[in-house]
Write a protein that holds these residues in place. Structure first.
Motif, PDB file in Angstrom:
ATOM      1  N   ARG A  66      71.551  59.707  64.735  1.00  0.00           N
ATOM      2  CA  ARG A  66      70.719  59.988  65.909  1.00  0.00           C
ATOM      3  C   ARG A  66      70.877  61.436  66.357  1.00  0.00           C
ATOM      4  NH1 ARG A  66      71.949  54.484  67.538  1.00  0.00           N
ATOM      5  NH2 ARG A  66      73.839  55.191  68.595  1.00  0.00           N
ATOM      6  N   ALA A  67      72.126  61.950  66.296  1.00  0.00           N
ATOM      7  CA  ALA A  67      72.363  63.339  66.693  1.00  0.00           C
ATOM      8  C   ALA A  67      71.622  64.296  65.758  1.00  0.00           C
ATOM      9  CB  ALA A  67      73.861  63.636  66.685  1.00  0.00           C
ATOM     10  N   GLU A  68      71.641  63.983  64.460  1.00  0.00           N
ATOM     11  CA  GLU A  68      70.921  64.824  63.506  1.00  0.00           C
ATOM     12  C   GLU A  68      69.416  64.779  63.764  1.00  0.00           C
ATOM     13  OE1 GLU A  68      71.971  63.687  59.582  1.00  0.00           O
ATOM     14  OE2 GLU A  68      73.989  64.564  59.673  1.00  0.00           O
ATOM     15  N   LEU A  69      68.909  63.601  64.067  1.00  0.00           N
ATOM     16  CA  LEU A  69      67.479  63.476  64.362  1.00  0.00           C
ATOM     17  C   LEU A  69      67.118  64.258  65.623  1.00  0.00           C
ATOM     18  CD1 LEU A  69      66.841  59.699  63.575  1.00  0.00           C
ATOM     19  CD2 LEU A  69      66.067  61.678  62.255  1.00  0.00           C
ATOM     20  N   ARG A  70      68.014  64.189  66.629  1.00  0.00           N
ATOM     21  CA  ARG A  70      67.753  64.957  67.852  1.00  0.00           C
ATOM     22  C   ARG A  70      67.739  66.453  67.556  1.00  0.00           C
ATOM     23  NH1 ARG A  70      71.159  60.929  70.267  1.00  0.00           N
ATOM     24  NH2 ARG A  70      72.978  62.291  70.043  1.00  0.00           N
ATOM     25  N   ALA A  71      68.661  66.896  66.672  1.00  0.00           N
ATOM     26  CA  ALA A  71      68.708  68.315  66.315  1.00  0.00           C
ATOM     27  C   ALA A  71      67.437  68.729  65.580  1.00  0.00           C
ATOM     28  CB  ALA A  71      69.938  68.594  65.449  1.00  0.00           C
ATOM     29  N   VAL A  72      66.961  67.858  64.674  1.00  0.00           N
ATOM     30  CA  VAL A  72      65.722  68.150  63.946  1.00  0.00           C
ATOM     31  C   VAL A  72      64.544  68.231  64.909  1.00  0.00           C
ATOM     32  CG1 VAL A  72      64.074  67.224  62.277  1.00  0.00           C
ATOM     33  CG2 VAL A  72      66.520  67.189  61.762  1.00  0.00           C
ATOM     34  N   GLU A  73      64.495  67.286  65.861  1.00  0.00           N
ATOM     35  CA  GLU A  73      63.415  67.295  66.841  1.00  0.00           C
ATOM     36  C   GLU A  73      63.453  68.563  67.688  1.00  0.00           C
ATOM     37  OE1 GLU A  73      60.849  65.322  67.463  1.00  0.00           O
ATOM     38  OE2 GLU A  73      61.300  64.154  65.672  1.00  0.00           O
ATOM     39  N   GLU A  74      64.654  68.996  68.057  1.00  0.00           N
ATOM     40  CA  GLU A  74      64.780  70.208  68.861  1.00  0.00           C
ATOM     41  C   GLU A  74      64.327  71.433  68.069  1.00  0.00           C
ATOM     42  OE1 GLU A  74      65.248  72.871  71.751  1.00  0.00           O
ATOM     43  OE2 GLU A  74      65.229  70.681  71.929  1.00  0.00           O
ATOM     44  N   LYS A  75      64.693  71.487  66.778  1.00  0.00           N
ATOM     45  CA  LYS A  75      64.246  72.600  65.935  1.00  0.00           C
ATOM     46  C   LYS A  75      62.728  72.591  65.798  1.00  0.00           C
ATOM     47  CE  LYS A  75      68.438  73.115  63.141  1.00  0.00           C
ATOM     48  NZ  LYS A  75      69.021  73.018  61.774  1.00  0.00           N
ATOM     49  N   LYS A  76      62.175  71.389  65.687  1.00  0.00           N
ATOM     50  CA  LYS A  76      60.724  71.270  65.584  1.00  0.00           C
ATOM     51  C   LYS A  76      60.052  71.784  66.848  1.00  0.00           C
ATOM     52  CE  LYS A  76      57.076  67.816  65.053  1.00  0.00           C
ATOM     53  NZ  LYS A  76      56.780  66.367  64.929  1.00  0.00           N
ATOM     54  N   ARG A  77      60.595  71.378  68.010  1.00  0.00           N
ATOM     55  CA  ARG A  77      60.018  71.847  69.271  1.00  0.00           C
ATOM     56  C   ARG A  77      60.163  73.359  69.412  1.00  0.00           C
ATOM     57  NH1 ARG A  77      62.203  66.850  71.145  1.00  0.00           N
ATOM     58  NH2 ARG A  77      64.168  67.876  71.683  1.00  0.00           N
ATOM     59  N   GLN A  78      61.322  73.891  68.978  1.00  0.00           N
ATOM     60  CA  GLN A  78      61.535  75.337  69.052  1.00  0.00           C
ATOM     61  C   GLN A  78      60.541  76.075  68.163  1.00  0.00           C
ATOM     62  OE1 GLN A  78      65.498  76.526  68.059  1.00  0.00           O
ATOM     63  NE2 GLN A  78      65.084  78.713  68.268  1.00  0.00           N
ATOM     64  N   LEU A  79      60.322  75.534  66.951  1.00  0.00           N
ATOM     65  CA  LEU A  79      59.359  76.153  66.039  1.00  0.00           C
ATOM     66  C   LEU A  79      57.956  76.102  66.627  1.00  0.00           C
ATOM     67  CD1 LEU A  79      58.768  77.428  63.297  1.00  0.00           C
ATOM     68  CD2 LEU A  79      58.554  75.121  62.348  1.00  0.00           C
ATOM     69  N   GLU A  80      57.613  74.977  67.248  1.00  0.00           N
ATOM     70  CA  GLU A  80      56.299  74.859  67.875  1.00  0.00           C
ATOM     71  C   GLU A  80      56.144  75.875  69.000  1.00  0.00           C
ATOM     72  OE1 GLU A  80      56.265  70.808  69.054  1.00  0.00           O
ATOM     73  OE2 GLU A  80      55.547  70.049  67.115  1.00  0.00           O
ATOM     74  N   ARG A  81      57.235  76.079  69.771  1.00  0.00           N
ATOM     75  CA  ARG A  81      57.177  77.073  70.843  1.00  0.00           C
ATOM     76  C   ARG A  81      56.988  78.479  70.280  1.00  0.00           C
ATOM     77  NH1 ARG A  81      61.351  73.707  73.092  1.00  0.00           N
ATOM     78  NH2 ARG A  81      62.946  75.085  72.195  1.00  0.00           N
ATOM     79  N   GLU A  82      57.701  78.768  69.182  1.00  0.00           N
ATOM     80  CA  GLU A  82      57.576  80.093  68.571  1.00  0.00           C
ATOM     81  C   GLU A  82      56.166  80.315  68.022  1.00  0.00           C
ATOM     82  OE1 GLU A  82      60.612  80.233  65.652  1.00  0.00           O
ATOM     83  OE2 GLU A  82      62.254  80.482  67.097  1.00  0.00           O
ATOM     84  N   ILE A  83      55.612  79.291  67.368  1.00  0.00           N
ATOM     85  CA  ILE A  83      54.251  79.404  66.831  1.00  0.00           C
ATOM     86  C   ILE A  83      53.254  79.622  67.962  1.00  0.00           C
ATOM     87  CG2 ILE A  83      52.410  78.122  65.683  1.00  0.00           C
ATOM     88  CD1 ILE A  83      54.582  76.806  63.958  1.00  0.00           C
ATOM     89  N   LYS A  84      53.428  78.855  69.051  1.00  0.00           N
ATOM     90  CA  LYS A  84      52.522  79.002  70.192  1.00  0.00           C
ATOM     91  C   LYS A  84      52.644  80.392  70.806  1.00  0.00           C
ATOM     92  CE  LYS A  84      51.165  76.712  74.483  1.00  0.00           C
ATOM     93  NZ  LYS A  84      51.098  77.944  75.282  1.00  0.00           N
ATOM     94  N   ALA A  85      53.897  80.878  70.881  1.00  0.00           N
ATOM     95  CA  ALA A  85      54.094  82.214  71.449  1.00  0.00           C
ATOM     96  C   ALA A  85      53.404  83.265  70.591  1.00  0.00           C
ATOM     97  CB  ALA A  85      55.588  82.510  71.563  1.00  0.00           C
ATOM     98  N   ARG A  86      53.520  83.139  69.252  1.00  0.00           N
ATOM     99  CA  ARG A  86      52.854  84.104  68.365  1.00  0.00           C
ATOM    100  C   ARG A  86      51.338  84.002  68.488  1.00  0.00           C
ATOM    101  NH1 ARG A  86      57.142  82.756  64.685  1.00  0.00           N
ATOM    102  NH2 ARG A  86      55.809  81.220  63.639  1.00  0.00           N
ATOM    103  N   GLU A  87      50.838  82.784  68.575  1.00  0.00           N
ATOM    104  CA  GLU A  87      49.390  82.599  68.717  1.00  0.00           C
ATOM    105  C   GLU A  87      48.900  83.177  70.038  1.00  0.00           C
ATOM    106  OE1 GLU A  87      48.874  78.430  68.255  1.00  0.00           O
ATOM    107  OE2 GLU A  87      48.822  78.511  66.052  1.00  0.00           O
ATOM    108  N   ASP A  88      49.694  82.961  71.109  1.00  0.00           N
ATOM    109  CA  ASP A  88      49.315  83.527  72.408  1.00  0.00           C
ATOM    110  C   ASP A  88      49.305  85.056  72.348  1.00  0.00           C
ATOM    111  OD1 ASP A  88      49.051  81.023  73.433  1.00  0.00           O
ATOM    112  OD2 ASP A  88      51.008  80.986  74.433  1.00  0.00           O
ATOM    113  N   ALA A  89      50.315  85.609  71.649  1.00  0.00           N
ATOM    114  CA  ALA A  89      50.379  87.069  71.526  1.00  0.00           C
ATOM    115  C   ALA A  89      49.174  87.596  70.750  1.00  0.00           C
ATOM    116  CB  ALA A  89      51.681  87.475  70.834  1.00  0.00           C
TER     117      ALA A  89
END
Length: 211
Positions: free
Chosen positions: A168-191
């Motif tokens: 479960r901890a590994e899955l939570r870490a993967v989900e957090e990385k996914k959310r972080q990547l989504e935030r980075e992609i959105k930030a680049r798209e916004d830029a």
């Protein structure tokens, strides 16, 4: 003599697991339930009941239990004769029954009967049933796999729980990385969008100046 260690009494007794508490595969659980049914169907429970009762009658336990019941009943009558002697028989019996329960008479009788049960004979009978079902070799393999103490089962259960938590901890870490990547992609798209808007404004101003 009481123990001088103040923490000795606080140590809990090892938990005794039931089959329903164990992390058993459904096939194993079904096999256990089937054996219990076969044991009962082939008269195993009736034989145990008869054997225990014969031992009980042959020992002095029956006299001890009877004496304890009479003593409790006499005390209840002496303590509250008016109520017990004027009540209906069923209600008076219920009051005495409650006193027997509170006094531990039934619990003591259960302990005595439990001690008279030949658990080894029961196990041998059940293993015979299992051998008849799947053969001696496979039944022996099952016996070896199942020869675990309560402590070993507790350790295994704790290990399984720890493994589930790790996953479960590994899955939570993967989900957090996914959310972080989504935030980075959105930030680049916004830029990029802001840059495109800025370039469009510059182009409009340039065209306006040229006019």
């Amino acid at each position: 003599m009481a123990s001088s260690n103040p923490d000795a009494a606080a140590v809990p007794a090892p938990r005794k697991f039931k089959a329903s508490d164990l992390p058993l595969p459904s096939a194993t659980r079904t096999a256990i339930e089937g054996l219990a049914h076969s044991f009962k169907k082939k008269g195993g429970y009736d034989a145990i009941r008869k054997q225990v009762w014969e031992k009980f009658e042959a020992s002095d336990y029956e006299a001890q239990v009877t004496k304890a019941i009479l003593e409790v009943a006499e005390r209840e009558v002496e303590r509250n004769p008016t109520q017990l002697l004027t009540l209906e028989r069923g209600k008076a019996a219920a009051l005495i029954d409650g006193a027997l329960d509170r006094g531990g008479v039934y619990q003591k009788a259960e302990e005595v009967i439990g001690a008279l049960i030949d658990s080894r004979a029961i196990e041998a009978h059940i293993r015979q049933l299992r051998c008849a079902e799947i053969g001696d070799e496979q039944a022996e393999e099952e016996r070896i796999r199942g020869a675990k103490t309560d402590e070993e089962y507790a350790t295994e259960t704790a290990a399984r729980r720890a493994e589930r938590e790790r996953v479960r901890a590994e899955l939570r870490a993967v989900e957090e990385k996914k959310r972080q990547l989504e935030r980075e992609i959105k930030a680049r798209e916004d830029a990029k969008r802001r840059e495109a808007e800025r370039a469009a404004r510059e182009e409009r101003r340039k065209m306006e100046r040229e006019e």
